[in-house]
Structure formats: C-alpha cells, structure tokens
Design a protein around this motif. Structure first.
Motif, PDB file in Angstrom:
ATOM      1  N   VAL A 120      41.509 -44.899 -13.243  1.00 15.68           N
ATOM      2  CA  VAL A 120      42.778 -43.692 -14.328  1.00 15.68           C
ATOM      3  C   VAL A 120      43.304 -45.074 -14.610  1.00 15.68           C
ATOM      4  O   VAL A 120      44.311 -44.952 -16.463  1.00 15.68           O
ATOM      5  N   SER A 140      44.438 -45.283 -18.777  1.00 12.32           N
ATOM      6  CA  SER A 140      45.771 -45.004 -19.842  1.00 12.32           C
ATOM      7  C   SER A 140      46.520 -46.031 -20.029  1.00 12.32           C
ATOM      8  O   SER A 140      47.562 -45.908 -20.414  1.00 12.32           O
ATOM      9  N   MET A 158      46.637 -34.454 -13.208  1.00 15.78           N
ATOM     10  CA  MET A 158      46.007 -34.835 -14.196  1.00 15.78           C
ATOM     11  C   MET A 158      45.542 -35.121 -16.043  1.00 15.78           C
ATOM     12  O   MET A 158      45.836 -35.136 -16.721  1.00 15.78           O
ATOM     13  N   LEU A 159      46.751 -33.549 -16.202  1.00 15.09           N
ATOM     14  CA  LEU A 159      46.997 -33.442 -17.467  1.00 15.09           C
ATOM     15  C   LEU A 159      48.452 -34.432 -17.568  1.00 15.09           C
ATOM     16  O   LEU A 159      48.016 -35.005 -19.369  1.00 15.09           O
ATOM     17  N   SER A 204      45.090 -37.399 -18.324  1.00 20.04           N
ATOM     18  CA  SER A 204      44.937 -36.912 -19.719  1.00 20.04           C
ATOM     19  C   SER A 204      45.514 -37.388 -20.773  1.00 20.04           C
ATOM     20  O   SER A 204      44.849 -37.860 -21.548  1.00 20.04           O
ATOM     21  N   ASP A 205      46.941 -37.000 -21.204  1.00 19.67           N
ATOM     22  CA  ASP A 205      47.708 -37.247 -21.807  1.00 19.67           C
ATOM     23  C   ASP A 205      47.911 -38.952 -22.436  1.00 19.67           C
ATOM     24  O   ASP A 205      48.039 -38.911 -23.818  1.00 19.67           O
ATOM     25  N   ILE A 249      45.823 -41.383 -21.053  1.00 16.37           N
ATOM     26  CA  ILE A 249      44.551 -41.774 -21.587  1.00 16.37           C
ATOM     27  C   ILE A 249      44.773 -41.549 -23.160  1.00 16.37           C
ATOM     28  O   ILE A 249      43.712 -42.351 -24.036  1.00 16.37           O
ATOM     29  N   THR A 250      44.539 -40.127 -24.322  1.00 20.49           N
ATOM     30  CA  THR A 250      44.576 -39.683 -24.876  1.00 20.49           C
ATOM     31  C   THR A 250      45.519 -40.702 -25.895  1.00 20.49           C
ATOM     32  O   THR A 250      45.414 -41.254 -26.710  1.00 20.49           O
ATOM     33  N   HIS A 298      35.801 -44.982 -20.191  1.00 18.66           N
ATOM     34  CA  HIS A 298      34.894 -44.519 -18.255  1.00 18.66           C
ATOM     35  C   HIS A 298      33.645 -44.307 -19.384  1.00 18.66           C
ATOM     36  O   HIS A 298      33.428 -43.364 -20.086  1.00 18.66           O
TER      37      HIS A 298
END
Length: 199
Positions: free
Chosen positions: A86, A90, A133-134, A137-138, A140-141, A157
C-alpha cells in the motif's frame, strides 16, 4: 492493511522536535500548513503545507517544526500484512519518503474521523480500518494522477491471474443472457492488454 494497528492524531503548531528514534509502525504525516524539517537515512527534507512524509517501521528518523512558521500536521501510524505494498502504490518509499499530495481535504477528513472514533470498541475499530482504507485509496488515486501528469511509470498492484479469471467467470455467469463484448468484460474486471495473457 488487514489486521491493521492504527494510531492517529493532529499536531497543532507546536515548534517541537521528534526523535531521532525508530517507530514500531509505519507513520504517515500530512502537513496541512506551515513548515518543518524531516530527516531520514542522512537526507534532509524541508516540507511545507500540502506535502506528506512517511517514516517506515524500524527506520530511525527525526523531524522538527520551523520556529518562525511551525507546521500543523496530521499523522496516522499503521501496520498490517499489505502495508508495504500500500505504501509503494501510494507513491512512498524509503528512497522517496516525501511527496506533494492533492487530496488534502479528504485526507484530513479521514484522519479527523479516526480521532473522533477513539473509544476502544469493536465498531470503532472497524470504522478506523475503513477510514484508513479510504485514506490510502485516495492517496493511491492521487499518486496515479500525479504519475500520469508527470509521465512517470505507474506503481501498480497486480492480482494473481486466477483472481481475474474468477471475476470474468462470475461476470459471464451473471450476464449469460446478454451479448457480451470482450472489451466490456476486460473493462469490468480491470484489465486491458494483459487480457490475452490471462485467458
């Protein structure tokens, strides 16, 4: 980040120094405003609002707020089976532990929500894990978007081929009465050129 251990807080404009020491968990700091200095592995980084820095577990580091313009930052400590992957996806690494982020508002919102769910009850543990997780997720985006803007190679991934096959079979079974196109199926399971390699 399954079985994640999460620590979190917000530091407000305190001209303090932290370290040098080693942390037992990975610690992500998100600088909201002001400035400070972060040092790890003999490299010194001068940070300002809108940047984030990651201290990997068991790596010695120190950081200090600027005396004239001390920073405000939020931080979250975490560990877990997928933590290193992760972190990589990220956009952070031991060699490049600092990067500018463009999802500051959401990142602050998620960490502040973690702080509000600090009571040690099971439902709050689930909320904190969901918020973590959120957050990632942000991030990573945000990192993917930055790589595309700058023409850099995207960290990714990749699931085992069997996972893609399983999702494709499930999608075909759920839509067997419809006329399916290969491109729709590939898009649905998140593959493109590697599609032919899988099947």
């Amino acid at each position: 980040l399954a079985n994640a251990k999460i620590m979190f807080d917000k530091a407000d404009r305190k001209p303090i120094s932290m370290g040098p020491n080693k942390r037992i968990s990975h610690v992500l700091h998100i600088v909201e405003s002001g400035s400070g200095v972060f040092e790890m592995d003999g490299h010194q980084y001068h940070l300002t609002g809108g940047e984030a820095f990651l201290i990997p577990a068991s790596v010695e580091a120190w950081y200090e707020a600027d005396m004239d313009n001390p920073w405000t930052y939020r931080w979250v400590g975490f560990e877990g089976m997928t933590a290193e992957e992760v972190i990589h996806v990220s956009g952070f690494s031991r060699e490049n532990p600092v990067r500018r982020i463009h999802c500051m508002e959401n990142a602050a919102k998620y960490i502040d929500a973690m702080v509000r769910t600090n009571k040690l009850v099971f439902e709050n543990e689930l909320k904190r894990n969901g918020l973590l997780m959120l957050l990632f997720s942000d991030l990573i985006t945000d990192n993917r978007d930055a790589c595309l803007r700058e023409g850099k190679l995207l960290p990714s991934h990749r699931y085992p081929n069997s996972v893609y096959v399983e999702h494709a079979v499930d999608y075909i079974a759920a839509n067997f009465d419809k006329r399916l196109k290969i491109n729709e199926l590939a898009d649905r399971i998140g593959v493109n050129r590697i599609f032919n390699e899988i099947f």
